[in-house]
Scaffold this motif. Structure first.
Motif, PDB file in Angstrom:
ATOM      1  N   PHE A 406       0.829  -1.203   0.000  1.00  0.00           N
ATOM      2  CA  PHE A 406       0.000   0.000   0.000  1.00  0.00           C
ATOM      3  C   PHE A 406       0.864   1.254   0.000  1.00  0.00           C
ATOM      4  CE2 PHE A 406      -1.844   3.354   2.638  1.00  0.00           C
ATOM      5  CZ  PHE A 406      -2.910   3.721   1.833  1.00  0.00           C
ATOM      6  N   LEU A 407       1.915   1.238   0.859  1.00  0.00           N
ATOM      7  CA  LEU A 407       2.809   2.397   0.924  1.00  0.00           C
ATOM      8  C   LEU A 407       3.477   2.649  -0.419  1.00  0.00           C
ATOM      9  CD1 LEU A 407       4.808   2.327   4.262  1.00  0.00           C
ATOM     10  CD2 LEU A 407       3.243   4.067   3.430  1.00  0.00           C
ATOM     11  N   ALA A 408       3.866   1.556  -1.089  1.00  0.00           N
ATOM     12  CA  ALA A 408       4.569   1.712  -2.363  1.00  0.00           C
ATOM     13  C   ALA A 408       3.633   2.236  -3.445  1.00  0.00           C
ATOM     14  CB  ALA A 408       5.178   0.379  -2.792  1.00  0.00           C
ATOM     15  N   THR A 409       2.340   2.001  -3.298  1.00  0.00           N
ATOM     16  CA  THR A 409       1.384   2.460  -4.305  1.00  0.00           C
ATOM     17  C   THR A 409       0.893   3.877  -4.013  1.00  0.00           C
ATOM     18  OG1 THR A 409       0.610   0.209  -4.104  1.00  0.00           O
ATOM     19  CG2 THR A 409      -0.520   1.567  -5.680  1.00  0.00           C
ATOM     20  N   ALA A 410       0.927   4.265  -2.728  1.00  0.00           N
ATOM     21  CA  ALA A 410       0.299   5.517  -2.316  1.00  0.00           C
ATOM     22  C   ALA A 410       0.756   6.756  -3.093  1.00  0.00           C
ATOM     23  CB  ALA A 410       0.514   5.714  -0.813  1.00  0.00           C
ATOM     24  N   PRO A 411       2.056   6.909  -3.425  1.00  0.00           N
ATOM     25  CA  PRO A 411       2.467   8.151  -4.084  1.00  0.00           C
ATOM     26  C   PRO A 411       1.760   8.398  -5.414  1.00  0.00           C
ATOM     27  CG  PRO A 411       4.378   6.960  -3.322  1.00  0.00           C
ATOM     28  CD  PRO A 411       3.211   6.056  -3.134  1.00  0.00           C
ATOM     29  N   ALA A 452       4.880   3.150 -10.104  1.00  0.00           N
ATOM     30  CA  ALA A 452       5.003   2.520 -11.418  1.00  0.00           C
ATOM     31  C   ALA A 452       5.903   1.292 -11.337  1.00  0.00           C
ATOM     32  CB  ALA A 452       5.550   3.519 -12.426  1.00  0.00           C
ATOM     33  N   GLY A 453       7.040   1.458 -10.660  1.00  0.00           N
ATOM     34  CA  GLY A 453       7.964   0.335 -10.522  1.00  0.00           C
ATOM     35  C   GLY A 453       7.323  -0.818  -9.776  1.00  0.00           C
ATOM     36  N   TYR A 454       6.630  -0.480  -8.686  1.00  0.00           N
ATOM     37  CA  TYR A 454       6.008  -1.527  -7.877  1.00  0.00           C
ATOM     38  C   TYR A 454       4.927  -2.271  -8.657  1.00  0.00           C
ATOM     39  CZ  TYR A 454       3.138  -3.752  -4.350  1.00  0.00           C
ATOM     40  OH  TYR A 454       2.411  -4.661  -3.649  1.00  0.00           O
ATOM     41  N   GLN A 455       4.129  -1.499  -9.407  1.00  0.00           N
ATOM     42  CA  GLN A 455       3.060  -2.120 -10.181  1.00  0.00           C
ATOM     43  C   GLN A 455       3.633  -3.132 -11.179  1.00  0.00           C
ATOM     44  OE1 GLN A 455       0.605   0.884 -11.845  1.00  0.00           O
ATOM     45  NE2 GLN A 455      -1.230  -0.285 -11.395  1.00  0.00           N
ATOM     46  N   GLN A 456       4.690  -2.719 -11.876  1.00  0.00           N
ATOM     47  CA  GLN A 456       5.300  -3.620 -12.857  1.00  0.00           C
ATOM     48  C   GLN A 456       5.874  -4.864 -12.189  1.00  0.00           C
ATOM     49  OE1 GLN A 456       7.568  -2.324 -15.996  1.00  0.00           O
ATOM     50  NE2 GLN A 456       6.095  -0.782 -16.597  1.00  0.00           N
ATOM     51  N   MET A 457       6.613  -4.658 -11.091  1.00  0.00           N
ATOM     52  CA  MET A 457       7.272  -5.794 -10.466  1.00  0.00           C
ATOM     53  C   MET A 457       6.257  -6.727  -9.817  1.00  0.00           C
ATOM     54  SD  MET A 457      10.206  -5.362 -11.436  1.00  0.00           S
ATOM     55  CE  MET A 457      10.407  -7.044 -10.994  1.00  0.00           C
ATOM     56  N   SER A 458       5.199  -6.157  -9.226  1.00  0.00           N
ATOM     57  CA  SER A 458       4.268  -7.060  -8.544  1.00  0.00           C
ATOM     58  C   SER A 458       3.476  -7.874  -9.557  1.00  0.00           C
ATOM     59  CB  SER A 458       3.347  -6.293  -7.600  1.00  0.00           C
ATOM     60  OG  SER A 458       2.586  -5.366  -8.318  1.00  0.00           O
ATOM     61  N   SER A 459       3.153  -7.267 -10.711  1.00  0.00           N
ATOM     62  CA  SER A 459       2.443  -8.101 -11.685  1.00  0.00           C
ATOM     63  C   SER A 459       3.391  -9.137 -12.269  1.00  0.00           C
ATOM     64  CB  SER A 459       1.788  -7.248 -12.765  1.00  0.00           C
ATOM     65  OG  SER A 459       2.756  -6.545 -13.476  1.00  0.00           O
ATOM     66  N   ALA A 460       4.682  -8.794 -12.356  1.00  0.00           N
ATOM     67  CA  ALA A 460       5.646  -9.793 -12.831  1.00  0.00           C
ATOM     68  C   ALA A 460       5.744 -10.953 -11.840  1.00  0.00           C
ATOM     69  CB  ALA A 460       7.011  -9.145 -13.021  1.00  0.00           C
ATOM     70  N   PHE A 461       5.783 -10.615 -10.536  1.00  0.00           N
ATOM     71  CA  PHE A 461       5.845 -11.669  -9.520  1.00  0.00           C
ATOM     72  C   PHE A 461       4.596 -12.540  -9.555  1.00  0.00           C
ATOM     73  CE2 PHE A 461       9.461 -10.138  -6.984  1.00  0.00           C
ATOM     74  CZ  PHE A 461       9.974 -11.356  -6.652  1.00  0.00           C
ATOM     75  N   ALA A 462       3.457 -11.862  -9.726  1.00  0.00           N
ATOM     76  CA  ALA A 462       2.210 -12.628  -9.762  1.00  0.00           C
ATOM     77  C   ALA A 462       2.222 -13.593 -10.944  1.00  0.00           C
ATOM     78  CB  ALA A 462       1.023 -11.671  -9.858  1.00  0.00           C
ATOM     79  N   GLY A 463       2.985 -13.254 -11.993  1.00  0.00           N
ATOM     80  CA  GLY A 463       3.049 -14.128 -13.166  1.00  0.00           C
ATOM     81  C   GLY A 463       3.948 -15.334 -12.968  1.00  0.00           C
ATOM     82  N   VAL A 464       4.798 -15.307 -11.942  1.00  0.00           N
ATOM     83  CA  VAL A 464       5.657 -16.469 -11.681  1.00  0.00           C
ATOM     84  C   VAL A 464       4.918 -17.364 -10.688  1.00  0.00           C
ATOM     85  CG1 VAL A 464       7.845 -17.246 -10.743  1.00  0.00           C
ATOM     86  CG2 VAL A 464       7.766 -15.184 -12.109  1.00  0.00           C
TER      87      VAL A 464
END
Lengths: 573, 355
Positions: A406-411, A452-464
């Motif tokens: 949540f913190l990483a998305t808040a900005p 932006a970075g978090y969104q990309q990385m978390s969807s990448a993680f969700a894909g593994v």
């Protein structure tokens, strides 16, 4: 008894770094996100005159006609941009995604690539094209009709001109969302309408358009939000036109004598509006059963344009000219000729602007160095933080990791200019003394780019698939070794993409930078803004081209990194 | 002492207890199937054995050593087990050979021996020509074989399989069932196999453990489970059956609703309260003519549905007591819907169920 339990607890975890990492990240992210907001609110209640607690700053929001007007104009401008972008982008997305328009794939690539254009550079390009005196269009107009020097056809320094110039560079948001949504409307839903007797136009109106309506709305909201919180384009086009929007007004409050409390109070409504708009957008897109559809129905079917093909091509290429070809041509022309109005021939071609920017003008070299340095640092740090945060949040190794996400998305809800105000108030005080250093800029860019970075990385993680990691564990690899030998190679493509994304985003940032930069910490975007005030368009265009080249070079290099082939990535077969 | 022992094992997430007091002993070299409907706790039990989730109570012992208890959990990498996942979990960035060799690399087996062992197992799973392919270039069945090879090559103490065939189509699934049994006969690893498919369990298992709602309902050989179910759930879940509810009468007779008296040759009778009688569909005999004595193990009703299925006919009969029973009859027994029929429940096929 207690000591035994403790020992066993320690034995279970072994050397587990996740708790310290979690604690460290929580502290870092909290400081990044919460501190500027805290000072923003604190200052908004602080009197600029005496320093005591007061509500005067908020009262001024309603009573000060200059502020009210700035907000009204900003909101009007944003709504105008949203409407225009939506009206242009929606039919264009349909033509590109669902008809047999010639060259549609290239058109789509071009529009996607135009995301890279910083909006302030677009505004400058339109200064070159459509300024009342020196604008190329007006020069040609006077030449063709033999008119007086004062006559002009178009004037970009107007409210309409501003709306137009911003819409040109925000319509890709709507276009991309709608085109992608159209791709996902399964053909059999349309077939179902046809088989029941719906004609092509009825099907389009009753089935296809309603299905992508959420995407249209969501895209339009993003365009509105972008326009509302934008600093560069209004500063370049609205100030000569003699009016302020709220972002430029906030910036002007930082000029001497600074009125920090009023600036903080004026920034808060912008924060609230942004949060509301993002919430609205999320709830529109959140009704997934309605927009995103799974299904095995093959490729979407294409409508044949028939005799309408030429009209459609004229429309699409007209839009491309206004948003891509003309602005870029103007930038390139200005970079290589002596003055904006010169005709292009061998006498006027020159490299003097390049010489000036690269060798004579000392400020630019420092700015280029600073920009590239900050781009690299921000991209690297943000990608690293995003990687670890998304690992903790997605794999849920620790309770409470969700809070970190949540913190990483808040900005994402903090507009650049608002963050700029908050960071100025947080770090420009005697305790930190970061104002005037590159550190304050690094902090700003990290905060801005983290979502932006978090969104990309978390969807990448969700894909593994987690079972890929578990397979490593059960065969005897420790958690770290599994991360290194299995997860990391699978994430490489996403890490590189995320890094590029952050880099490109960083080197074009202006809204927060403009409040945090000083003579010693100039960046290219700020230099461009400064040079615009002194009217040195040739040098601006050179810098703009350098920015664009750097952006494209990074994206190109990233695509060339030997990454994994598509066939190998498909683990499920 | 058994090789793998689960002792009073329990696992809960918040208020939800998904595994409740599970006790199980598996001898070395046996293949045990955990069978049950989805949500019965079988996969969680498997993941407890693997060490992916810590237990809340009870313990797991392998060869006498405790690997999981409420206080400590040996991590999965230190258990010398291997596992076959529902998604196969083949690493897409490694070739077939690299996937299979990974576990040996972790065990620091010399390169020459690794190559030899990988080639042997690839030959056993008929994958030799595919060793340089990437997983994305294989069919579902081939991916499944790679997953088997990768798990077997490390010579695990315990092999775990989590619904390994659920992603395959019907033909391939049948083939792989026999393949898994064949490989088990060849290598004899102690194996725990999770499935919701009873045919899969029947084909592969030495012991079937039927689970329901986090508990073990019954454990035994496939014959035990099918012929001697101990609970209504097991009787229904394995093979399908008719359940008639009633009270215990004199001796081995159960008096069911509608005054149907059934003599049961096997099973357990509840001393008081309800006793159910289970009788398989194909054990009921159907007759158009009224028998001479209808006192014991007979019932009457009307045909409410009849379906021709080629090898037999499938009947639904509504008993006069209100119950509906399903039965199958030879193709030449063709009775139209609505006609009265008499059903014979042979005592040898009636099993009393106390619970």
């Amino acid at each position: 008894m207690t000591s035994i339990a403790l020992n066993e607890g320690a034995q279970r975890r072994g050397i587990d770094l996740s708790w310290p990492t979690f604690a460290l990240l929580t502290v870092v992210l909290s400081i990044l996100v919460i501190l500027p907001l805290f000072w923003l609110i604190y200052y908004s209640f602080r009197s600029d005159a005496g320093g005591g607690a007061t509500l005067d700053n908020f009262a001024a929001l309603v009573t000060d006609p200059a502020l009210v007007r700035a907000y009204a104009l900003a909101i009007g401008m944003a709504l105008g941009v949203g409407a225009l972008a939506c009206l242009v982008a929606t039919p264009m997305a349909w033509l590109v995604a669902r008809t047999d328009l010639p060259g549609r794939r290239h058109i789509r690539m071009l529009v996607t690539a135009s995301f890279v254009t910083p909006p302030f550079l677009g505004a400058i390009a339109y200064e070159i094209i459509a300024a009342p005196n020196s604008g190329i269009v007006n020069i040609i107009y006077r030449y063709v009709f033999g008119l007086e020097p004062g006559a002009y056809l178009v004037n970009i320094y107007t409210f309409t001109g501003l709306v137009f110039a911003i819409a040109c560079f925000t319509f890709p948001y709507v276009f991309t969302l709608v085109a992608n949504a159209l791709d996902r409307v399964p053909a059999d839903l349309e077939d179902a309408s046809s088989i029941l007797g719906g004609r092509a136009l009825t099907t389009l109106r009753k089935v296809t358009i309603p299905m992508v309506l959420p995407a249209i709305l969501a895209g339009t909201l993003i365009a509105v939000l972008q326009a509302l919180t934008m600093f560069g384009s209004p500063a370049i086009l609205a100030l000569p036109a003699g009016f302020h929007v709220i972002t430029t007004k906030i910036w002007s409050l930082f000029q001497f004598p600074p009125r920090l409390g009023l600036a903080a109070a004026s920034a808060l409504p912008l924060l609230v509006i942004t949060m509301l708009l993002l919430r609205a957008q999320k709830s529109i897109l959140g009704r997934r059963g309605y927009t995103v559809l799974g299904g095995k129905s093959g490729t979407p079917r294409l409508t044949s344009l028939g005799p309408w093909k030429w009209a459609a091509m004229a429309f699409v290429y007209g839009v491309l000219c206004l948003t891509i070809f003309f602005p870029y041509a103007a930038l390139i022309k200005t970079a290589f000729t002596v003055t904006v109005g010169d005709p292009i021939n061998f006498d006027t071609l020159t490299l003097r602007h390049w010489n000036f920017v690269l060798f004579d003008f000392s400020a630019t070299r420092m700015a280029l160095y600073n920009t590239i340095l900050l781009g690299f640092l921000t991209a690297t740090v943000v990608t690293a933080i995003a990687l670890v945060v998304s690992y903790l949040a997605i794999r849920k190794t620790i309770p409470g990791a969700k809070y970190l996400g949540f913190l990483a998305t808040a900005p994402v809800a903090i507009p650049g200019i608002v963050l700029g105000v908050g960071l100025f108030l947080s770090y420009a005080n005697p305790t930190f003394q970061l104002y005037g250093t590159l550190w304050i800029l690094l902090i700003a860019f990290m905060t801005i780019e983290l979502p932006a970075g978090y969104q990309q990385m978390s969807s990448a993680f969700a894909g593994v698939h987690p079972e890929l990691e578990e397979a490593g564990r059960i065969l005897g690899a420790s958690r770290l070794r599994t991360l290194w030998e299995i997860t990391a190679p699978l994430l490489r493509t996403s890490v590189v993409a995320s890094w590029c994304f952050v880099f490109v985003g960083t080197i074009r940032e202006l809204s927060a930078t403009i409040l945090l930069t000083t003579a010693n910490t100039k960046l290219v975007s700020v230099i461009i803004y400064d040079l615009n005030e002194s009217g040195d368009l040739g040098a601006i265009c050179v810098l703009g081209i350098l920015l664009l080249v750097a952006s494209f070079a990074v994206v190109f290099a990233a695509n060339r990194v030997p990454v994994l082939g598509g066939a190998q990535m498909n683990a499920r077969g | 002492m058994s090789f793998l022992e689960l002792d009073g094992l329990a696992k809960s997430y918040g208020n939800l207890t998904v595994v409740k007091n599970v006790n199980l002993s598996v001898d070395k070299g046996k293949l045990v199937c955990l069978l049950g409907p989805s949500g019965c706790g079988k996969t969680t039990t498997l993941r407890l054995i693997a060490g992916f989730v810590p237990a809340n109570a009870g313990s797991i012992r392998v060869g006498g050593q405790t690997v999981s208890s409420a206080h400590s959990t040996v991590p999965p990498e230190a258990r010398n087990m291997s596992m076959i996942f529902q998604s196969y979990a083949l690493w897409p960035h490694m070739t077939v050979f690299q996937n299979v060799a990974y576990g040996l690399k972790l065990r620091k087996v010399p390169a020459i021996e690794t190559a030899a062992r990988v080639r042997t197992i690839l030959a056993a799973t008929q994958l030799t020509p595919l060793e340089d392919r990437y997983p994305g270039e294989l069919s579902g069945g081939q991916q499944q074989r790679v997953s088997l090879a990768r798990a077997l090559v490390v010579k695990p103490e315990i092999l775990l399989l989590d619904e390994p065939l659920s992603n395959l189509d019907a033909n391939l699934r049948e083939e792989m069932r026999f393949e898994i049994r064949r490989l088990h006969d060849e290598f004899r690893y102690t194996t725990v196999y999770v499935t919701h498919d009873q045919v899969e369990a029947m084909t592969t298992a030495d012991i079937i453990v039927v689970m329901n709602d986090g508990r073990i309902e019954q454990a035994g050989s496939p014959e035990d489970i099918y012929q001697r179910p101990q609970t209504e759930f097991v009787a229904r879940f394995i093979g399908g059956t008719n359940i008639l509810k009633g009270q215990k009468g004199a001796g081995d007779v159960v008096v069911c609703d509608g005054d149907i008296k059934l003599r049961c040759a096997s099973g357990e009778f509840a001393a008081q309260g309800q006793t159910a009688v289970s009788i398989r569909h194909h054990d009921i005999r159907l007759s158009e003519k009224k028998p001479t004595s209808v006192d014991m193990n007979w019932a009457t009703g009307t045909v409410s549905r009849q379906i021709y299925l080629g090898s037999h006919r499938d009947y639904l009969v509504s008993l006069t007591g209100g119950e509906t029973v399903r039965t199958i009859a030879p193709v030449d027994v063709a009775i139209p819907v609505g006609q009265q029929v008499w059903l014979n429940f042979p005592p040898d096929s009636c099993r009393a169920l106390a619970q």
